[in-house]
Design a protein around this motif. Structure first.
Motif, PDB file in Angstrom:
ATOM      1  N   GLU A  16       0.837  -1.194   0.000  1.00  0.00           N
ATOM      2  CA  GLU A  16       0.000   0.000   0.000  1.00  0.00           C
ATOM      3  C   GLU A  16       0.879   1.254   0.000  1.00  0.00           C
ATOM      4  O   GLU A  16       1.730   1.380  -0.871  1.00  0.00           O
ATOM      5  CB  GLU A  16      -0.979  -0.078   1.186  1.00  0.00           C
ATOM      6  CG  GLU A  16      -2.213   0.789   1.026  1.00  0.00           C
ATOM      7  CD  GLU A  16      -2.359   1.741   2.199  1.00  0.00           C
ATOM      8  OE1 GLU A  16      -1.365   2.165   2.784  1.00  0.00           O
ATOM      9  OE2 GLU A  16      -3.536   2.040   2.547  1.00  0.00           O
ATOM     10  N   ALA A  17       0.750   2.179   0.963  1.00  0.00           N
ATOM     11  CA  ALA A  17       1.620   3.357   0.973  1.00  0.00           C
ATOM     12  C   ALA A  17       3.078   2.959   1.106  1.00  0.00           C
ATOM     13  O   ALA A  17       3.974   3.635   0.574  1.00  0.00           O
ATOM     14  CB  ALA A  17       1.218   4.299   2.115  1.00  0.00           C
ATOM     15  N   GLY A  18       3.336   1.861   1.806  1.00  0.00           N
ATOM     16  CA  GLY A  18       4.707   1.368   1.897  1.00  0.00           C
ATOM     17  C   GLY A  18       5.266   0.957   0.552  1.00  0.00           C
ATOM     18  O   GLY A  18       6.480   1.039   0.317  1.00  0.00           O
ATOM     19  N   GLY A  19       4.392   0.497  -0.364  1.00  0.00           N
ATOM     20  CA  GLY A  19       4.833   0.189  -1.713  1.00  0.00           C
ATOM     21  C   GLY A  19       5.275   1.439  -2.448  1.00  0.00           C
ATOM     22  O   GLY A  19       6.236   1.411  -3.237  1.00  0.00           O
ATOM     23  N   ASN A  20       4.570   2.547  -2.212  1.00  0.00           N
ATOM     24  CA  ASN A  20       4.980   3.825  -2.788  1.00  0.00           C
ATOM     25  C   ASN A  20       6.367   4.218  -2.289  1.00  0.00           C
ATOM     26  O   ASN A  20       7.242   4.595  -3.082  1.00  0.00           O
ATOM     27  CB  ASN A  20       3.959   4.899  -2.403  1.00  0.00           C
ATOM     28  CG  ASN A  20       4.352   6.294  -2.865  1.00  0.00           C
ATOM     29  OD1 ASN A  20       5.326   6.869  -2.385  1.00  0.00           O
ATOM     30  ND2 ASN A  20       3.590   6.849  -3.775  1.00  0.00           N
ATOM     31  N   ILE A  21       6.578   4.113  -0.981  1.00  0.00           N
ATOM     32  CA  ILE A  21       7.857   4.531  -0.412  1.00  0.00           C
ATOM     33  C   ILE A  21       8.980   3.614  -0.887  1.00  0.00           C
ATOM     34  O   ILE A  21      10.085   4.074  -1.196  1.00  0.00           O
ATOM     35  CB  ILE A  21       7.766   4.577   1.118  1.00  0.00           C
ATOM     36  CG1 ILE A  21       6.731   5.622   1.537  1.00  0.00           C
ATOM     37  CG2 ILE A  21       9.118   4.914   1.741  1.00  0.00           C
ATOM     38  CD1 ILE A  21       6.352   5.571   2.995  1.00  0.00           C
ATOM     39  N   ALA A  22       8.697   2.308  -0.992  1.00  0.00           N
ATOM     40  CA  ALA A  22       9.709   1.382  -1.520  1.00  0.00           C
ATOM     41  C   ALA A  22      10.094   1.760  -2.948  1.00  0.00           C
ATOM     42  O   ALA A  22      11.277   1.777  -3.307  1.00  0.00           O
ATOM     43  CB  ALA A  22       9.185  -0.052  -1.456  1.00  0.00           C
ATOM     44  N   ALA A  23       9.080   2.052  -3.785  1.00  0.00           N
ATOM     45  CA  ALA A  23       9.356   2.442  -5.167  1.00  0.00           C
ATOM     46  C   ALA A  23      10.150   3.741  -5.218  1.00  0.00           C
ATOM     47  O   ALA A  23      11.057   3.904  -6.051  1.00  0.00           O
ATOM     48  CB  ALA A  23       8.043   2.584  -5.940  1.00  0.00           C
ATOM     49  N   ALA A  24       9.827   4.679  -4.340  1.00  0.00           N
ATOM     50  CA  ALA A  24      10.543   5.954  -4.309  1.00  0.00           C
ATOM     51  C   ALA A  24      11.987   5.769  -3.861  1.00  0.00           C
ATOM     52  O   ALA A  24      12.910   6.384  -4.417  1.00  0.00           O
ATOM     53  CB  ALA A  24       9.816   6.921  -3.369  1.00  0.00           C
ATOM     54  N   VAL A  25      12.200   4.918  -2.857  1.00  0.00           N
ATOM     55  CA  VAL A  25      13.570   4.661  -2.401  1.00  0.00           C
ATOM     56  C   VAL A  25      14.382   4.001  -3.515  1.00  0.00           C
ATOM     57  O   VAL A  25      15.567   4.316  -3.694  1.00  0.00           O
ATOM     58  CB  VAL A  25      13.557   3.805  -1.126  1.00  0.00           C
ATOM     59  CG1 VAL A  25      14.966   3.314  -0.779  1.00  0.00           C
ATOM     60  CG2 VAL A  25      12.985   4.603   0.042  1.00  0.00           C
ATOM     61  N   ALA A  26      13.751   3.105  -4.281  1.00  0.00           N
ATOM     62  CA  ALA A  26      14.457   2.482  -5.412  1.00  0.00           C
ATOM     63  C   ALA A  26      14.890   3.544  -6.429  1.00  0.00           C
ATOM     64  O   ALA A  26      16.006   3.487  -6.967  1.00  0.00           O
ATOM     65  CB  ALA A  26      13.573   1.431  -6.073  1.00  0.00           C
ATOM     66  N   LEU A  27      14.026   4.521  -6.692  1.00  0.00           N
ATOM     67  CA  LEU A  27      14.394   5.611  -7.595  1.00  0.00           C
ATOM     68  C   LEU A  27      15.533   6.448  -7.018  1.00  0.00           C
ATOM     69  O   LEU A  27      16.476   6.821  -7.717  1.00  0.00           O
ATOM     70  CB  LEU A  27      13.180   6.502  -7.846  1.00  0.00           C
ATOM     71  CG  LEU A  27      12.094   5.926  -8.762  1.00  0.00           C
ATOM     72  CD1 LEU A  27      10.799   6.716  -8.598  1.00  0.00           C
ATOM     73  CD2 LEU A  27      12.536   5.931 -10.218  1.00  0.00           C
ATOM     74  N   MET A  28      15.470   6.716  -5.723  1.00  0.00           N
ATOM     75  CA  MET A  28      16.511   7.514  -5.072  1.00  0.00           C
ATOM     76  C   MET A  28      17.853   6.784  -5.071  1.00  0.00           C
ATOM     77  O   MET A  28      18.907   7.393  -5.322  1.00  0.00           O
ATOM     78  CB  MET A  28      16.074   7.844  -3.640  1.00  0.00           C
ATOM     79  CG  MET A  28      16.994   8.782  -2.907  1.00  0.00           C
ATOM     80  SD  MET A  28      16.373   9.206  -1.247  1.00  0.00           S
ATOM     81  CE  MET A  28      15.093  10.399  -1.661  1.00  0.00           C
ATOM     82  N   VAL A  29      17.817   5.486  -4.808  1.00  0.00           N
ATOM     83  CA  VAL A  29      19.041   4.676  -4.844  1.00  0.00           C
ATOM     84  C   VAL A  29      19.658   4.719  -6.236  1.00  0.00           C
ATOM     85  O   VAL A  29      20.875   4.865  -6.390  1.00  0.00           O
ATOM     86  CB  VAL A  29      18.730   3.231  -4.413  1.00  0.00           C
ATOM     87  CG1 VAL A  29      19.869   2.300  -4.789  1.00  0.00           C
ATOM     88  CG2 VAL A  29      18.463   3.160  -2.912  1.00  0.00           C
ATOM     89  N   ARG A  30      18.830   4.583  -7.257  1.00  0.00           N
ATOM     90  CA  ARG A  30      19.345   4.673  -8.635  1.00  0.00           C
ATOM     91  C   ARG A  30      19.998   6.024  -8.884  1.00  0.00           C
ATOM     92  O   ARG A  30      21.111   6.106  -9.427  1.00  0.00           O
ATOM     93  CB  ARG A  30      18.195   4.464  -9.620  1.00  0.00           C
ATOM     94  CG  ARG A  30      18.603   4.601 -11.092  1.00  0.00           C
ATOM     95  CD  ARG A  30      17.425   4.945 -11.969  1.00  0.00           C
ATOM     96  NE  ARG A  30      16.841   6.243 -11.636  1.00  0.00           N
ATOM     97  CZ  ARG A  30      15.721   6.713 -12.173  1.00  0.00           C
ATOM     98  NH1 ARG A  30      15.052   5.980 -13.055  1.00  0.00           N
ATOM     99  NH2 ARG A  30      15.262   7.914 -11.838  1.00  0.00           N
ATOM    100  N   ASP A  31      19.339   7.105  -8.474  1.00  0.00           N
ATOM    101  CA  ASP A  31      19.840   8.447  -8.763  1.00  0.00           C
ATOM    102  C   ASP A  31      21.102   8.777  -7.976  1.00  0.00           C
ATOM    103  O   ASP A  31      21.963   9.520  -8.462  1.00  0.00           O
ATOM    104  CB  ASP A  31      18.753   9.479  -8.467  1.00  0.00           C
ATOM    105  CG  ASP A  31      17.555   9.349  -9.397  1.00  0.00           C
ATOM    106  OD1 ASP A  31      17.686   8.688 -10.447  1.00  0.00           O
ATOM    107  OD2 ASP A  31      16.490   9.901  -9.067  1.00  0.00           O
ATOM    108  N   ARG A  32      21.221   8.242  -6.769  1.00  0.00           N
ATOM    109  CA  ARG A  32      22.392   8.512  -5.934  1.00  0.00           C
ATOM    110  C   ARG A  32      23.488   7.457  -6.120  1.00  0.00           C
ATOM    111  O   ARG A  32      24.555   7.554  -5.526  1.00  0.00           O
ATOM    112  CB  ARG A  32      21.972   8.600  -4.469  1.00  0.00           C
ATOM    113  CG  ARG A  32      21.020   9.759  -4.214  1.00  0.00           C
ATOM    114  CD  ARG A  32      20.624   9.897  -2.749  1.00  0.00           C
ATOM    115  NE  ARG A  32      19.687  11.005  -2.565  1.00  0.00           N
ATOM    116  CZ  ARG A  32      19.168  11.372  -1.397  1.00  0.00           C
ATOM    117  NH1 ARG A  32      19.516  10.725  -0.285  1.00  0.00           N
ATOM    118  NH2 ARG A  32      18.316  12.380  -1.322  1.00  0.00           N
TER     119      ARG A  32
END
Length: 278
Positions: free
Chosen positions: A119-135
């Motif tokens: 649910e909302a945790g899936g959103n945060i997981a997806a966002a962290v994956a994007l942040m990890v890629r960018d950093r």
């Protein structure tokens, strides 16, 4: 960690750890380190429409992940409205960086790192994956999104099937409390469904239920990841799952809906995901 394999549907022994920093982040760790081997190490985010939920309400998916062969660290991330975007995502990144440093101790040398959430945790997981890629650090072996809450438009057919004629719901309210303003709806870390660039993300498992209000946004994100060249496994489970609510509120002593199927898909995903580079 623990000395015996936990049941996939009953509370298993857990260890509480804290990520050091100005505001120590609490992690509840489940699963078993295997001597002489590395097992998946998963950072897990519970649901709750950004404004509620805790490590207890997130125990169901955490148990399933652990029963699938992983060591699972569930994060008590900061909740809205006291902590609006991007506080939860930044907390997630801090936690994944710390877990990377601790992975030998927790899950074995070279343990592959994953993010997961419902649910909302899936959103945060997806966002962290994007942040990890960018950093560009650390390397993720995969992301697991279960009934993920990805799109604040709240206009999909699957959500309308759930709401009927209702014009408001906890998910709409959650988005309003989480985002600081309209401009956040364009930020990929706030709304991964609107991210313009998805290339470079890790292999992804997306699980949704046939009766899941998040079904359509989950499958749409899977399609976008596939179009971007990301290896995606998308699973639509039978209609009667009760997800995402049944994941947060399983009846005492009962097996959560579709838990056995979900566990097998999780196990297969862990086995297939490539380990990260050293």
């Amino acid at each position: 960690m623990v000395s015996s394999t936990p049941s996939p549907f009953l509370p298993s022994p857990a260890q509480t750890l804290f990520v050091p920093g100005e505001s120590a982040l609490e992690l509840r760790v489940r699963g078993q380190k295997v001597r002489g081997a590395a097992v998946p190490l998963v950072l897990h985010f519970h649901g709750g429409a950004f404004v509620s939920g805790d490590l207890d309400s997130g125990a169901c998916l955490a148990e399933l992940l652990a029963a699938s062969g992983a060591v699972v660290a569930s994060l008590a991330y900061p909740l809205a409205p006291a902590h609006k975007f991007p506080d939860a995502v930044e907390a997630g990144y801090t936690a994944i960086e710390w877990l990377h440093k601790q992975r030998t101790r927790l899950a074995g040398t070279g343990a592959p790192l994953f993010v997961a959430g419902e649910e909302a945790g899936g959103n945060i997981a997806a966002a962290v994956a994007l942040m990890v890629r960018d950093r560009a650090h650390p390397v993720l072996a995969g992301q697991i999104l279960v009934s993920p809450m990805l799109d604040p438009c709240n206009a999909t057919a699957s959500l309308r099937e759930t709401l009927g004629s209702t014009t408001c719901c906890k998910w709409m309210d959650g988005w309003r409390e989480y985002l600081r303003g309209p401009m956040d709806a364009e930020h990929p870390y706030a709304v991964p469904a609107h991210a313009q660039r998805l290339a470079g993300l890790p292999p992804t498992l997306i699980l949704a239920g046939g009766d899941d209000p998040m079904r359509d946004e989950a499958l749409a994100y899977a399609d976008r990841l596939h179009e971007a060249g990301i290896p995606v496994t998308r699973i639509l489970l039978p209609a009667k799952t009760g997800w995402p609510d049944s994941l947060a509120e399983p009846l005492a002593g009962e097996v959560p809906p579709c838990a056995a199927q979900a566990r097998e898909h999780l196990r297969s995903f862990f086995q297939a995901a490539a380990p990260p580079a050293a």
